[in-house]
Design a protein around this motif. Sequence first.
Motif, PDB file in Angstrom:
ATOM      1  N   UNK A  75       0.834  -1.200   0.000  1.00  0.00           N
ATOM      2  CA  UNK A  75       0.000   0.000   0.000  1.00  0.00           C
ATOM      3  C   UNK A  75       0.869   1.249   0.000  1.00  0.00           C
ATOM      4  N   UNK A  76       1.898   1.271   0.852  1.00  0.00           N
ATOM      5  CA  UNK A  76       2.785   2.436   0.897  1.00  0.00           C
ATOM      6  C   UNK A  76       3.464   2.655  -0.449  1.00  0.00           C
ATOM      7  N   UNK A 127       0.866   8.959  -5.798  1.00  0.00           N
ATOM      8  CA  UNK A 127       0.889  10.343  -5.313  1.00  0.00           C
ATOM      9  C   UNK A 127       1.755  11.248  -6.176  1.00  0.00           C
ATOM     10  N   UNK A 128       2.853  10.728  -6.682  1.00  0.00           N
ATOM     11  CA  UNK A 128       3.770  11.570  -7.438  1.00  0.00           C
ATOM     12  C   UNK A 128       3.100  12.193  -8.668  1.00  0.00           C
ATOM     13  N   UNK A 179       0.475  14.719  -7.538  1.00  0.00           N
ATOM     14  CA  UNK A 179       1.074  15.975  -7.078  1.00  0.00           C
ATOM     15  C   UNK A 179       1.507  16.835  -8.271  1.00  0.00           C
ATOM     16  N   UNK A 180       2.073  16.181  -9.290  1.00  0.00           N
ATOM     17  CA  UNK A 180       2.473  16.915 -10.487  1.00  0.00           C
ATOM     18  C   UNK A 180       1.248  17.512 -11.180  1.00  0.00           C
ATOM     19  N   UNK A 181       0.179  16.745 -11.263  1.00  0.00           N
ATOM     20  CA  UNK A 181      -1.055  17.234 -11.860  1.00  0.00           C
ATOM     21  C   UNK A 181      -1.601  18.419 -11.070  1.00  0.00           C
ATOM     22  N   UNK A 211      -5.012  13.609  -1.828  1.00  0.00           N
ATOM     23  CA  UNK A 211      -3.707  13.500  -1.184  1.00  0.00           C
ATOM     24  C   UNK A 211      -3.518  14.709  -0.284  1.00  0.00           C
ATOM     25  N   UNK A 212      -2.681  14.556   0.689  1.00  0.00           N
ATOM     26  CA  UNK A 212      -2.448  15.638   1.647  1.00  0.00           C
ATOM     27  C   UNK A 212      -1.459  16.634   1.093  1.00  0.00           C
TER      28      UNK A 212
END
Length: 189
Positions: A99-100, A107-108, A111-113, A187-188
């Motif tokens: 999961x991690x 997430x990467x 985050x870019x989006x 995402x945080x």
Amino acid sequence: MAKPPTNSLKLVIKFGERMRTSRELCGLNQKEAAKRLGYSNSSKLNKVELASDTGSIPFWLIPRAAEVYQVSSDYLLGLTDEWQCTHSEALQSKIEKAIKKSQSIQDNPIRQLYTQISAVERAVSINLQKTAEFKDLVTRFRSLNPSFDTELRLGAKLLRIANETNQEAAKIAQQLAKSRDSIKSVINI
């Protein structure tokens, strides 16, 4: 439950015995096991198994050996005679790692989006301001020039396009803000 060793020498000896037993249960020779554990040769593993270096047990070796030999850390340390990890603990650990890793991979790009949407949102915001200024300018020009609608060819069309452009920019800004907030909630950030 087994009685834990009472002093560090007994712990080192017990750990060495359990390391050897675990390796043999896996059908590995010292050279193969040493490689899987991260040693460049088998001499260090031999010292651990024979407890010839009684100073200490390398802390990193405990979880690594438990993973390689598929036994519990408690077994290696002599805290229990049950050598098997409980199936649910091993499975839970693997699931948590997966999961991690999956979250990190997902997430990467998200985050870019988010960063790209934020940049586009800023550009649209500037465009919205400029179209509003243009609309106000055309409206002001119209009020100062009463013949704007009758004598200026395409004057009404110019005003209509200015209004439509401003309205479209406002809609795009709202949609981008919703997209950004939606990503932010996933995402945080």
